[in-house]
Every structure is written in C-alpha cells, then in structure tokens.
Enzyme design. Structure first.
Site, PDB file in Angstrom:
ATOM      1  N   ASP A   1     -32.812  28.358  47.491  1.00  0.00           N
ATOM      2  CA  ASP A   1     -32.583  29.671  48.090  1.00  0.00           C
ATOM      3  C   ASP A   1     -32.455  30.767  47.037  1.00  0.00           C
ATOM      4  O   ASP A   1     -33.118  31.796  47.117  1.00  0.00           O
ATOM      5  CB  ASP A   1     -31.329  29.633  48.957  1.00  0.00           C
ATOM      6  CG  ASP A   1     -31.196  30.880  49.821  1.00  0.00           C
ATOM      7  OD1 ASP A   1     -32.214  31.299  50.407  1.00  0.00           O
ATOM      8  OD2 ASP A   1     -30.085  31.425  49.920  1.00  0.00           O
TER       9      ASP A   1
ATOM     10  N   ASP B   1     -30.165  24.076  49.879  1.00  0.00           N
ATOM     11  CA  ASP B   1     -30.208  25.422  50.435  1.00  0.00           C
ATOM     12  C   ASP B   1     -31.600  26.029  50.292  1.00  0.00           C
ATOM     13  O   ASP B   1     -32.182  26.037  49.209  1.00  0.00           O
ATOM     14  CB  ASP B   1     -29.176  26.301  49.725  1.00  0.00           C
ATOM     15  CG  ASP B   1     -28.605  27.361  50.631  1.00  0.00           C
ATOM     16  OD1 ASP B   1     -29.355  28.276  51.016  1.00  0.00           O
ATOM     17  OD2 ASP B   1     -27.413  27.268  50.974  1.00  0.00           O
TER      18      ASP B   1
ATOM     19  N   ASP C   1     -30.094  24.326  55.219  1.00  0.00           N
ATOM     20  CA  ASP C   1     -29.491  25.267  56.162  1.00  0.00           C
ATOM     21  C   ASP C   1     -30.505  26.250  56.730  1.00  0.00           C
ATOM     22  O   ASP C   1     -30.284  26.837  57.784  1.00  0.00           O
ATOM     23  CB  ASP C   1     -28.337  26.024  55.499  1.00  0.00           C
ATOM     24  CG  ASP C   1     -28.735  26.659  54.172  1.00  0.00           C
ATOM     25  OD1 ASP C   1     -29.840  26.375  53.666  1.00  0.00           O
ATOM     26  OD2 ASP C   1     -27.922  27.425  53.618  1.00  0.00           O
ATOM     27  N   HIS C   2     -31.624  26.442  56.040  1.00  0.00           N
ATOM     28  CA  HIS C   2     -32.703  27.347  56.475  1.00  0.00           C
ATOM     29  C   HIS C   2     -33.837  27.208  55.479  1.00  0.00           C
ATOM     30  O   HIS C   2     -33.696  26.554  54.445  1.00  0.00           O
ATOM     31  CB  HIS C   2     -32.234  28.809  56.533  1.00  0.00           C
ATOM     32  CG  HIS C   2     -31.691  29.300  55.224  1.00  0.00           C
ATOM     33  ND1 HIS C   2     -32.502  29.664  54.176  1.00  0.00           N
ATOM     34  CD2 HIS C   2     -30.419  29.465  54.783  1.00  0.00           C
ATOM     35  CE1 HIS C   2     -31.756  30.037  53.146  1.00  0.00           C
ATOM     36  NE2 HIS C   2     -30.483  29.917  53.483  1.00  0.00           N
TER      37      HIS C   2
ATOM     38  N   SER D   1     -27.734  31.319  55.309  1.00  0.00           N
ATOM     39  CA  SER D   1     -26.748  30.336  54.853  1.00  0.00           C
ATOM     40  C   SER D   1     -25.435  30.441  55.609  1.00  0.00           C
ATOM     41  O   SER D   1     -24.772  29.427  55.858  1.00  0.00           O
ATOM     42  CB  SER D   1     -26.509  30.507  53.349  1.00  0.00           C
ATOM     43  OG  SER D   1     -27.691  30.228  52.629  1.00  0.00           O
TER      44      SER D   1
ATOM     45  N   ARG E   1     -34.999  41.639  49.858  1.00  0.00           N
ATOM     46  CA  ARG E   1     -34.608  40.231  49.743  1.00  0.00           C
ATOM     47  C   ARG E   1     -34.749  39.530  51.092  1.00  0.00           C
ATOM     48  O   ARG E   1     -35.331  38.461  51.188  1.00  0.00           O
ATOM     49  CB  ARG E   1     -33.169  40.149  49.226  1.00  0.00           C
ATOM     50  CG  ARG E   1     -32.670  38.756  48.870  1.00  0.00           C
ATOM     51  CD  ARG E   1     -31.257  38.887  48.319  1.00  0.00           C
ATOM     52  NE  ARG E   1     -30.631  37.629  47.984  1.00  0.00           N
ATOM     53  CZ  ARG E   1     -30.591  37.080  46.787  1.00  0.00           C
ATOM     54  NH1 ARG E   1     -31.215  37.673  45.781  1.00  0.00           N
ATOM     55  NH2 ARG E   1     -29.954  35.939  46.569  1.00  0.00           N
TER      56      ARG E   1
END
EC number: 5.4.2.12
Length: 548
Positions: A422, A20, A463-464, A73, A164
């Site tokens: 992440d 992640d 996922d990113h 996510s 964030r």
C-alpha cells in the site's frame, strides 16, 4: 466465547498476515499489476496450491456508500476485526447531509453561532478531492452552502491536495470548477476564499506520530499565515509544477494566499474551525494541535482561542475532538474484545504506518488495550522518507520480531500488517512496488516455515487493493498514457477483491467455495473457527468448510 462442539480437529493457534494493498487482478504487468510483474515464488505457490478464495474488500462489503467506492485500510481493518459491516464515515456524513441532521445538531449550531456572535471567520480545513477515503469535496460544498444560508460573515478554506486517492496530478481538475463556484458566491456577496494549502503528504495529515513536522508545516500556513505567498491556489500549483515537473499533488509544498502582502485567512481568536475529513487516522494530530492545552510536539506560538470541531469524532476513547458534527460508527463486540474478555492471548505487530490499523481500527476505533495482561502490541518505527526510496520498508524487522514471538509460542492469535504493497503503491512507482512485493515474498515464506514448526495455522489476506493496479486504466480497461507515451501512474486503491489463503501444517482445513459473496467480514469468524470457538451472534459466517 464458547468452544465449538462441531469439529474434532480445531483448537489451533492462528497467525493472520495482512498484506496491505495487495489485491487480486487477472491483468498482467502490462496493465500495471505490480504483483503479476514481481517474481513471487512463494506467494504464487500459496495462491495456486493452497486453499485460496477471492473476497470483497470495497464498496458496500466494507460499509462504503456504493460499490464504486474503493476500500481502504481503516474500513478494511474495522471489518476484519469486527466480523460485521458497519456504515462508515463517508456514508454516515453523506446521509446526515441528505437528511439535514448534520445542520440540526448541537455542534453545527455552536460552530455557526460562534462565528456570528464574534463576527468572525469560519475556517474549513481538509482533504480536497472526491476520493471518499478521507473526505469528499461535496461534503465541504454542503457545509459552505449551509453556512451561507445561515449568514456566516466570512469563510476561509484551507485545502490539502490529494493525488493519492485520486489521480496523482488532478488538483486543478478539482480546483478550477471549485474556484468558478466560489467566484459566483462572491458575486452574490459572500466573503469566501481559499486561504492556504499544500500536499497531503507534505503538511497537516500525518498519522501515528510518524512525522509531527508535517503538522507543524500545516499549522504555520493555516493558522499563522506563514509561508510562500501566492495570489491564488492555482498560481501556487502551477508554479510548483513548473519548478519541479515530476512532482505529484500529494507532495506539493505548502502555500499561503495573500492580498497586498498579507495572508487572507489566518486563524485567529474567536474563529470557528471545522476539519472536514471523516477518517480519523490523519485527523487526530491536527485536532490535538488545536485542542490540547499541554501540547508539546512543536511550538504553536500564541494559541488562538477558536471553536474547533471535526466533521466526525476521530477517537472515541480520547473524546477527540469533543465537538463533532456526525457521530462515528458504533463498533462493538470486536474479535479483540471477545478474546480479551476470555483471556485468549493476542499479539499485534506492524510498523508505524499501519500500527494503528492492527490495533485501533482492528479494535473498532478504540485506543489502547482491552486487557493488557492478555494482549501484546508491538510497533516498529517507520522511516520518514518517501517509501519508494526504500521499498522493503521495515518488513525485515517485522519478520524477525514475529518469528521470535511465534517461537516463544506465548499467544494463541497473532496478527501482523505489512505496509509495503500500500505505502509503496501510493507513490505511483511501479518498479519500486515490484521490489516491495518481491521482498515480502521471502518474509511470508519465512513465517510459514516458523508456523509449520510450531503447528500454527497461517491465514494470508489483504485489506484492499493497490499494488494490483499501478497504471490508470480507461473505461475499457486500456492503459492511459501521457504525451510521451508512458503509462500514467495510479496512486489510489482499487476496486478489486483480495485473496485469502489458508496454510495448515496438518493440511486438514479447507475453504467453503460455495459461500455466497464472501468478504472481509467473514475473516473474524474464520479465525475463531480455526481456533475452535463458535461464531458470535451477528458475525458473518466462517469461510471454513464443515467436516462431513
């Protein structure tokens, strides 16, 4: 599910590792790339010596409104698990506002009608930024404008400060022009004020029941008006920053706006409440607090009788909330559903922070199992601490549990999410993120050795992006620095692609490097391809190169 007749070497078991927040950037550590700055002997060998592609994980490739929108996510796992691209919450809400459908819907009419009938307050509660991951400030402004048009008597706003999905100390950049706008509305006769707030990682926006005390702190300031009093949100933010100059927006304490010693916007009987986040994971718990009769997570005190709505429905299975302004994406025929219907054994594993992603979001925003007899889900509880204090998080326990499952060899498809890139990346702590990546390197290597032993094909992707860009960059790609000459930390996701690598113990499988614009939507068919199954209708094609 149909077996494929095209290949002779398929019919293999698969492990999918989702790292992640681990995107790909050609930039080095001097630009804040914690992945490039980490010592990753195994992962660098994977990315350089095994078949590897870079695939799209943001913008239109995951159903976001534009390619200027970061992936996240939720949408990433939706796309990974469904093999297709669905318009996501951000785009659905924006389109509904633009068309006016949101204001012609039954839920909005009930929200407005309730406030007008009771001469009561409309409360708007949600994340206060334009990050477009959980919410967008423009959606909140559109709701306010329409409520004023429809002559709602009073509006109160409860703002969750971001830092964030946007720069870590940007709260006043959003608040100051917003307060100017509110002041113009008040001069025109509208009774509208900010009533409470706090940082998103301090109050209200917990997920996966990791820390219900966050929701309780939010409940106290939003509903009860209990907390530290200030005359304005700006005063609160500036005071907290003066008391702790290192604090970033997501961790700001809660606050209550008061006038003459009394809170200006408690939530009371007869009021209407709209939660303005469109993303579900951090909206579910506060929604339960407002709507669940037999609620036992904390003492709510006297529960106000309010009309509650979400800007979207956050859990279709739980019907939570029952009242919502925009219908969520209707994701069907997911990979998990196909496998369950064909009795293909599956195993999903993560720690609390990403457990819902490898289950709920992977399965198309559906809670629970499709078939408990063929599916095994495993959650390892996350620590309730800032993750840069423990950058390894629960990766070791995850690795040990997965090694055990792989050696037992009961399932055909395994999926796991490592949250470190992440969750540590979101703290803005570059060195901690480097440490997180270095710890993950050993974990992935251990799993590959187990896969080799069991002849299981390993897919490693993300996922990113996040850990790949930990410093703020200007439009020319240069690192932005503060007044002391230090790089300004970046806590949000990136627009970078993510790597996907395939590790085949038999060294037979190759990627199709000629596929046009591959993205996360191609991964589901790739998994099925390796397992020897045909691609379902409508799925994006497999990344695997056909046998000649």
């Amino acid at each position: 599910m149909k077996l494929s007749k095209k290949y002779t070497f398929r019919s293999r078991k698969v492990l999918l590792i989702i790292l992640d927040g681990v995107g790909y950037s050609p930039k080095g550590p001097e630009s804040g790339n914690a992945i490039a700055g980490a010592k990753l002997p195994f992962l660098n060998r994977v990315w350089n010596q095994f078949p590897t592609l870079h695939i799209q994980a943001h913008g239109k490739a995951v159903g976001m409104p534009s390619d200027d929108d970061m992936g996240n996510s939720e949408v990433g796992h939706n796309v990974l698990g469904s093999g297709r691209i669905f318009d996501q919450g951000a785009k659905l809400v924006s389109n509904s506002i633009a068309s006016g459908d949101i204001f012609n819907g039954q839920a909005w009419k009930e929200v407005i009608g309730n406030s007008k009938k009771n001469n009561s307050t409309l409360h708007l509660l949600g994340l206060f930024s334009d990050g477009n991951v959980h919410s967008h400030i423009d959606h909140t402004k559109a709701l306010i404008s329409q409520a004023i048009l429809e002559k709602v008597p009073k509006i109160r706003l409860h703002i969750l400060l971001d830092g964030r999905d946007v720069p870590e100390k940007s709260a006043l950049d959003y608040l100051n022009p917003f307060e100017t706008w509110l002041n113009s509305l008040r001069k025109s006769g509208t009774d509208i004020r900010i009533a409470s707030g706090g940082g998103r990682m301090t109050i209200t926006m917990d997920r996966y029941e990791a820390d219900w005390s966050m929701v309780e702190r939010g409940w106290k300031v939003h509903v009860k008006g209990e907390g530290r009093y200030f005359s304005s949100a700006k005063e609160a933010i500036e005071t907290f920053r003066s008391e702790n100059p290192k604090i970033i927006d997501q961790y700001l304490p809660s606050f209550v706006i008061s006038d003459n010693g009394k809170p200006v916007g408690k939530i009371q009987d007869g009021d209407s409440v709209v939660f303005t986040n469109f993303r579900g994971d951090r909206a579910i718990e506060i929604s339960l607090a407002f709507t669940e009769k037999n609620f036992d997570k904390f003492d709510r005190g006297p529960l106000p009788n309010v009309l509650y709505a979400g800007i979207m429905q956050y859990d279709g299975d739980l019907k939570l909330p029952e009242r919502f302004l925009v219908a969520p994406p209707a994701i069907d025929r997911t990979l998990g559903e196909y496998m369950a219907s064909s009795n293909i054994p599956q195993y999903a594993l993560s720690e609390t922070q990403k457990y819902g992603h490898v289950t709920y979001f992977w399965n198309g925003n559906k809670s629970g199992y499709f078939d408990q007899n063929s599916e095994e889900y495993r959650e390892i509880l996350s620590d309730v601490i800032p993750f840069d204090q423990s950058p390894e998080m629960k990766a070791l326990l995850i690795t040990e549990a997965l090694e055990k499952a792989l050696n037992e060899n009961k399932q055909d498809f395994y999926r796991v999410n490592y949250a470190n890139g992440d969750m540590v990346g979101h703290t803005g702590n570059y060195l901690a993120t480097v440490q997180a990546m270095e710890f993950l390197d050993g974990c992935v290597e251990r799993l590959w050795k187990t896969c080799e032993k069991q002849n299981i094909v390993l897919l490693v992707t993300a996922d990113h992006g996040n850990a790949d860009e930990m410093f703020q960059l200007d439009k020319k790609g240069n690192v932005e620095k503060d007044s002391h000459g230090n790089p300004i930390p970046k806590t949000s996701h990136t627009l970078n692609p993510v790597p996907i690598s395939i590790l085949d113990p038999e060294n037979k499988i190759r990627f199709n490097s000629k596929l046009s614009n591959p993205g996360l939507a191609n991964v589901a068919a790739t998994i099925l391809d390796v397992m020897g199954y045909e691609t379902p209708e409508g799925y994006h094609p497999s990344l695997i190169q056909n046998e000649s």
